[in-house]
Write a protein that holds these residues in place. Structure first.
Motif: not given
Length: 453
Positions: A73-75, A78-88, A330-333
């Motif tokens: 989905x690219x490196x 945006x969805x993955x980055x957002x999900x990671x930020x929210x979780x951390x 993973x859920x975002x990807x």
């Protein structure tokens, strides 16, 4: 696709490539990083998005490797980055085996839904593809009470002791690292381009492997048959139609666990969620990793409930397995894969690449160094042979393959090589690559092939 790229999707290579900052980092690396860790590209990454990678010196490269099929989905989706930020912002780790959390459960539910078959399923999460494979073997052995495991010629399954035993290629993966785990056997693979009998069908090739298993091991001694539906490091080998279904049928007939290693081929990469779906095969266990979590470390074993539930409590797990940040990614990807229809995008990439490279192969004619263009979806490969040997001896040409990769890199395109004989270029673009960027990369690859040929 409706994708907004953060970085300009354009290649640019400066005259002093590799630049001074990359050379400085290479010097630091030589004093700090183990020599056994090799890198195929001599530049250091500063940023990446879509189908482009920026290095620390201002060069921009088209990415046809996706971190070995990871950044589907690219490196920096945006969805993955957002999900990671929210979780951390909530918690980075608790260990699911101590204090469980919803993300792990949600990923397991999603994998149970996506993997082939309507049977009841269970999932267990780990960190790497090798861990998933190793645990799949553990599950098969405890569920069957048997010990023998069958892998195939040209296979790659990982770098741990057991998975090195399953892996076929000695250098660089196995050389000097033995002894390896026992009760691992190797069967002949269906490799259509290199079959001595070009008329052999997939089913006939499977019967050849079945005969070996029956006579040299005994079907009643085999716990598992493990196979990559499209072999990765071995050369992106697509077995002949009928090969996988017949092996799965043999396994079912004899109480053998059929394991599909979808670590590289899974998650929309081949135009389906999983490569086995191209032939309607339903594995007992599926191992996944790489493209599952947009670049975060996560892997899984998913399969028949009765197999995974045969393991005693505490028999599966790991401190970081199913890390909450990786689960969020993973859920975002997977959501991006669904909403952007990346399976359809993979099929579009296949059509574009095969048409372009097929024309080049035909134009070069009998003297071509292109032995075969193959693959499915955005998991594609060219096998190179010595000039004039494509339709006769098919002599592998690793030197030409290396020159093509070097040419592409100098022009700003990152490609990967592979194959038992070192003579295969594999193409693994992010599925979010734009048509324009893909066309530019193919221009460079075509020029490289013409230059070497």
């Amino acid at each position: 696709m409706d994708i907004q790229y953060r970085l300009e999707q354009k290649r640019k290579v400066l005259a002093d490539f590799p630049g001074p900052r990359s050379l400085e980092l290479a010097a630091r690396r030589a004093q700090a990083v183990a020599a056994g860790v090799a890198s195929s590209v001599p530049v250091y990454v500063a940023d990446a998005d879509g189908g482009i990678i920026h290095d620390v010196d201002g060069n921009s490269f088209i990415d046809l490797g996706s971190g070995i099929a990871v950044t589907t989905v690219g490196a920096s989706d945006a969805a993955v980055v957002g999900a990671v930020k929210e979780q951390v912002e909530h918690f980075t780790h608790t260990c699911f085996m101590v204090s469980p959390y919803e993300g792990y459960v949600a990923v397991a539910e999603k994998l149970n839904q996506l993997t082939p078959g309507e049977h009841a399923k269970r999932t267990v999460l780990f960190n790497s593809g090798a861990e998933a494979v190793e645990n799949a073997i553990k599950i098969a052995r405890i569920a069957t009470g048997r010990t023998a495991v069958v892998a195939f010629d040209h296979a790659y399954h990982g770098r741990t002791n057991l998975t090195m035993g399953l892996t076929a290629k000695a250098m660089p993966y196995k050389h000097g690292f033995g002894p390896f785990a026992g009760e691992v056997y190797r069967a002949p693979m269906s490799y259509p381009f290199r079959e001595e009998n070009p008329q052999i069908t997939g089913k006939e090739a499977a019967e050849r492997a079945i005969l070996m298993m029956s006579k040299q091991i005994g079907a009643d001694q085999i716990a598992a048959i493990i196979i990559e539906p499209i072999q990765g490091e071995g050369g992106f080998i697509v077995p002949a139609d009928g090969f996988l279904p017949r092996l799965a049928e043999f396994a079912k007939e004899n109480g053998i666990v059929f394991i599909a290693d979808e670590v590289q081929s899974g998650f929309a990469r081949t135009g389906e969620w999983f490569a086995v779906q191209h032939e309607g095969v339903v594995p007992d266990l599926v191992t996944t990793a790489k493209g599952i979590a947009g670049g975060m470390p996560l892997s899984a074993v998913t399969g028949r409930a009765e197999l995974l539930d045969a393991v005693h409590g505490g028999g599966l797990g790991g401190t970081y397995g199913g890390n909450p940040v990786a689960c969020a990614a993973a859920l975002a990807a997977i959501d991006t894969m669904e909403t952007q229809d990346l399976r359809g995008r993979a099929r579009e990439i296949e059509a574009t690449v095969k048409e372009r490279l097929g024309k080049l192969q035909a134009e070069l004619g009998e003297a071509s160094i292109i032995g075969e263009v193959r693959g499915r979806g955005a998991m594609l490969a060219l096998e190179f042979v010595e000039r004039g040997s494509a339709s006769t001896a098919k002599v592998p040409d690793a030197a030409a393959t290396k020159k093509i990769a070097e040419y592409c890199l100098k022009e700003g395109v990152i490609i990967l090589t592979c194959g038992t004989y070192g003579n295969v270029v594999r193409l693994l673009p992010p599925l979010v690559i734009s048509d324009e960027l893909l066309a530019d990369a193919l221009d460079v690859l075509e020029a490289a092939i013409r230059s070497v040929a």
